[in-house]
Design a protein around this motif. Structure first.
Motif, PDB file in Angstrom:
ATOM      1  N   TYR A 266      79.206  39.085 -23.387  1.00 47.69           N
ATOM      2  CA  TYR A 266      79.516  37.784 -23.231  1.00 47.69           C
ATOM      3  C   TYR A 266      80.934  37.028 -23.991  1.00 47.69           C
ATOM      4  O   TYR A 266      81.114  35.863 -22.818  1.00 47.69           O
ATOM      5  N   LEU A 269      82.391  37.110 -20.309  1.00 46.94           N
ATOM      6  CA  LEU A 269      82.004  36.233 -19.294  1.00 46.94           C
ATOM      7  C   LEU A 269      82.523  34.974 -19.925  1.00 46.94           C
ATOM      8  O   LEU A 269      82.557  34.495 -18.239  1.00 46.94           O
ATOM      9  N   ALA A 270      82.695  34.479 -20.748  1.00 41.51           N
ATOM     10  CA  ALA A 270      82.875  32.743 -20.945  1.00 41.51           C
ATOM     11  C   ALA A 270      84.341  32.368 -20.476  1.00 41.51           C
ATOM     12  O   ALA A 270      84.965  31.787 -20.207  1.00 41.51           O
ATOM     13  N   PHE A 273      84.339  32.832 -17.038  1.00 41.55           N
ATOM     14  CA  PHE A 273      84.006  31.203 -16.570  1.00 41.55           C
ATOM     15  C   PHE A 273      84.867  30.274 -16.557  1.00 41.55           C
ATOM     16  O   PHE A 273      85.017  29.285 -15.487  1.00 41.55           O
ATOM     17  N   SER A 277      87.272  27.811 -13.542  1.00 37.68           N
ATOM     18  CA  SER A 277      86.839  26.633 -14.052  1.00 37.68           C
ATOM     19  C   SER A 277      87.791  25.636 -13.564  1.00 37.68           C
ATOM     20  O   SER A 277      87.494  24.587 -13.618  1.00 37.68           O
ATOM     21  N   LYS A 291      75.258  29.309 -13.329  1.00 42.67           N
ATOM     22  CA  LYS A 291      74.751  30.897 -12.885  1.00 42.67           C
ATOM     23  C   LYS A 291      75.204  30.984 -13.999  1.00 42.67           C
ATOM     24  O   LYS A 291      75.154  32.001 -14.801  1.00 42.67           O
ATOM     25  N   TYR A 292      76.493  30.655 -15.049  1.00 36.63           N
ATOM     26  CA  TYR A 292      77.384  31.340 -16.126  1.00 36.63           C
ATOM     27  C   TYR A 292      76.152  31.736 -17.612  1.00 36.63           C
ATOM     28  O   TYR A 292      75.510  32.361 -17.781  1.00 36.63           O
ATOM     29  N   SER A 293      74.705  30.077 -17.171  1.00 40.59           N
ATOM     30  CA  SER A 293      74.075  30.223 -18.471  1.00 40.59           C
ATOM     31  C   SER A 293      73.133  31.481 -18.434  1.00 40.59           C
ATOM     32  O   SER A 293      72.278  31.634 -19.442  1.00 40.59           O
ATOM     33  N   TYR A 295      72.909  34.228 -16.195  1.00 41.77           N
ATOM     34  CA  TYR A 295      73.506  35.214 -15.873  1.00 41.77           C
ATOM     35  C   TYR A 295      73.321  36.520 -16.648  1.00 41.77           C
ATOM     36  O   TYR A 295      73.384  35.848 -17.717  1.00 41.77           O
ATOM     37  N   LYS A 372      76.239  31.335 -26.173  1.00 37.09           N
ATOM     38  CA  LYS A 372      77.549  31.138 -24.184  1.00 37.09           C
ATOM     39  C   LYS A 372      77.846  29.586 -24.338  1.00 37.09           C
ATOM     40  O   LYS A 372      79.275  29.606 -23.558  1.00 37.09           O
TER      41      LYS A 372
END
Length: 461
Positions: A266, A269-270, A273, A277, A291-293, A295, A372
């Motif tokens: 996690y 992934l954060a 992202f 961004s 999409k991130y939320s 995933y 997330k």
């Protein structure tokens, strides 16, 4: 039931305090030296004590425990009307006589009169509240009026006395018998509401902030000890304290939260992202946030509904600046707004999305969604805690059974936010010889959780 004598061992035969209460009968005061006469002719310090003693004896025999407790506070802690005139005169007599020793004897014995009665009725919470209220006297502002000023000074000195320590020791053995309300476990969130409230004084806010952090640190330590020792061979035959309400399921839940889906955790992934961004428009960020939320989130009818609702929310979030460049300020504002939409309305009621989760979805799904959000916007954590506080206040009149889903959700959130916190690092290690890094499905029974203190970051020159 005969009343026990809880008089302090420090009393001697020379003490002017009245004899102890026995079988709810107050014996007459001994005849001793004469004392100053006041407004009420013939009222001595002993007669004044007698009036107050009998007043409380009457209350414990004829009134509810809460009423006797209120009368005690009205007389000693914050003297307010309505009080019987004879009580006011009695207290005035004791204070004007300037006999602090006799006041201490009076105050101490009134405490024991109430404590004896409450404990015989299993009113342990009132006993604990009495001790806490006396302690808080030291924090109160001095009274302006002379009468109240003397009373407050004497009470403050009593808090530092051996008599008060004896009262605390006596009551402390009943501490574990008090059935606390389910909301007591989530005091850090309720304290967050206090230290984030600009209407409170700076001192109140700082006290609430410090206490909240202390409780979080205590939970963090206990969770780390539980996870590191619960599967250790050295502690195989010892049950270690589990700070959660989830029982043995807590360890499995920790493994589920820690497990890497593919090659990404996690936090990884954060970070990915956030890196992607940079140099994009606000509209592009909101699209990426969807999409991130979701995933790695299992897709079903209900999660699809939630996803659609969040898409609608984000599309309506500051559409006037969709084409402007995304920045850290917009990150915080958007994440705070999303947290609010997922939890609580301004009115204090749960949002429609929260009710949907509570009725149809696993609390872990919402907890991971919160995690997330916090991983990409750590400063949103205070806003999340404030929203939790409002939800707790909304549900606080319900029993634990009536809001079990909400309690489970808070428990899962506490675990998720703690294991991805700042000071402790958790690692999930697969102990199986057949394990391959790229496997998506892992037998959690073959995994062990290890926790360790994270090294402090060195200050850069």
């Amino acid at each position: 039931m005969p009343s026990q004598d809880f008089s302090s061992q420090a009393e001697t035969k020379e003490s002017k305090v009245l004899p102890a209460v026995t079988n709810n009968i107050l014996t007459e005061a001994p005849e001793t030296k004469s004392l100053p006469q006041l407004n009420n002719p013939g009222l001595t310090i002993y007669a004044a004590q007698d009036i107050i003693y009998k007043f409380f004896i009457h209350h414990i025999n004829n009134s509810k425990p809460e009423l006797a407790w209120q009368e005690f506070k009205n007389l000693f802690i914050e003297p307010i009307a309505p009080l019987e005139a004879k009580l006011i005169q009695a207290m005035h007599t004791i204070i004007v006589c300037n006999d602090e020793t006799e006041f201490n004897n009076l105050f101490k014995r009134c405490c024991y009169i109430l404590l004896n009665n409450w404990i015989s009725q299993r009113q342990y919470q009132l006993a604990l509240e009495l001790v806490a209220t006396i302690r808080e006297i030291t924090l109160a502002e001095p009274a302006a009026e002379n009468f109240l000023q003397i009373l407050r000074v004497w009470l403050r000195k009593f808090v530092s006395s051996k008599d008060y320590e004896e009262i605390k020791l006596f009551v402390s053995k009943y501490d574990n018998l008090v059935e606390t309300h389910w909301t007591a476990r989530y005091q850090p969130y309720l304290l967050a509401a206090q230290y984030l409230d600009a209407k409170n004084t700076p001192e109140e806010r700082e006290t609430a902030r410090v206490l909240s952090q202390q409780l979080k640190d205590k939970y963090k330590f206990e969770l780390a000890m539980y996870t590191s020792r619960s599967e250790s061979a050295a502690f195989k035959f010892k049950t270690y304290y589990n700070p959660t309400l989830l029982g043995d399921e807590a360890l499995r839940l920790i493994k589920i939260i820690l497990i890497n889906r593919g090659s990404l955790s996690y936090p990884t992934l954060a970070n990915l992202f956030l890196n992607q961004s940079q140099y994009i428009t606000y509209k592009q960020f909101k699209q990426g946030l969807i999409k991130y939320s979701f995933y790695y989130t299992e897709v079903n009818d209900y999660t699809a509904i939630v996803q659609t609702k969040i898409i609608e929310i984000l599309e309506l979030t500051h559409p006037e600046i969709d084409e402007e460049s995304f920045n850290s300020s917009l990150l915080l504002r958007t994440c705070n707004h999303l947290i609010k939409c997922l939890t609580v309305e301004n009115s204090g009621e749960p949002t429609a999305l929260f009710r949907l989760f509570a009725t149809q979805l696993n609390p872990l799904i919402l907890a991971i969604l919160m995690l997330k959000i916090i991983l990409i916007s750590p400063h949103s954590r205070m806003h999340l805690e404030l929203c939790f506080a409002k939800l707790i206040q909304y549900y606080q009149d319900n029993s634990a059974e009536e809001c079990q889903w909400f309690i489970n959700f808070l428990e899962v959130c506490q675990i998720a936010l703690t294991i991805y916190g700042e000071n402790v690092q958790y690692n999930l290690v697969n102990m199986s010889d057949k394990y391959h890094q790229e496997e998506l499905f892992i037998d959690l029974n073959n995994c062990r959780v290890f926790s360790q203190q994270k090294p402090l970051k060195k200050d850069q020159d």
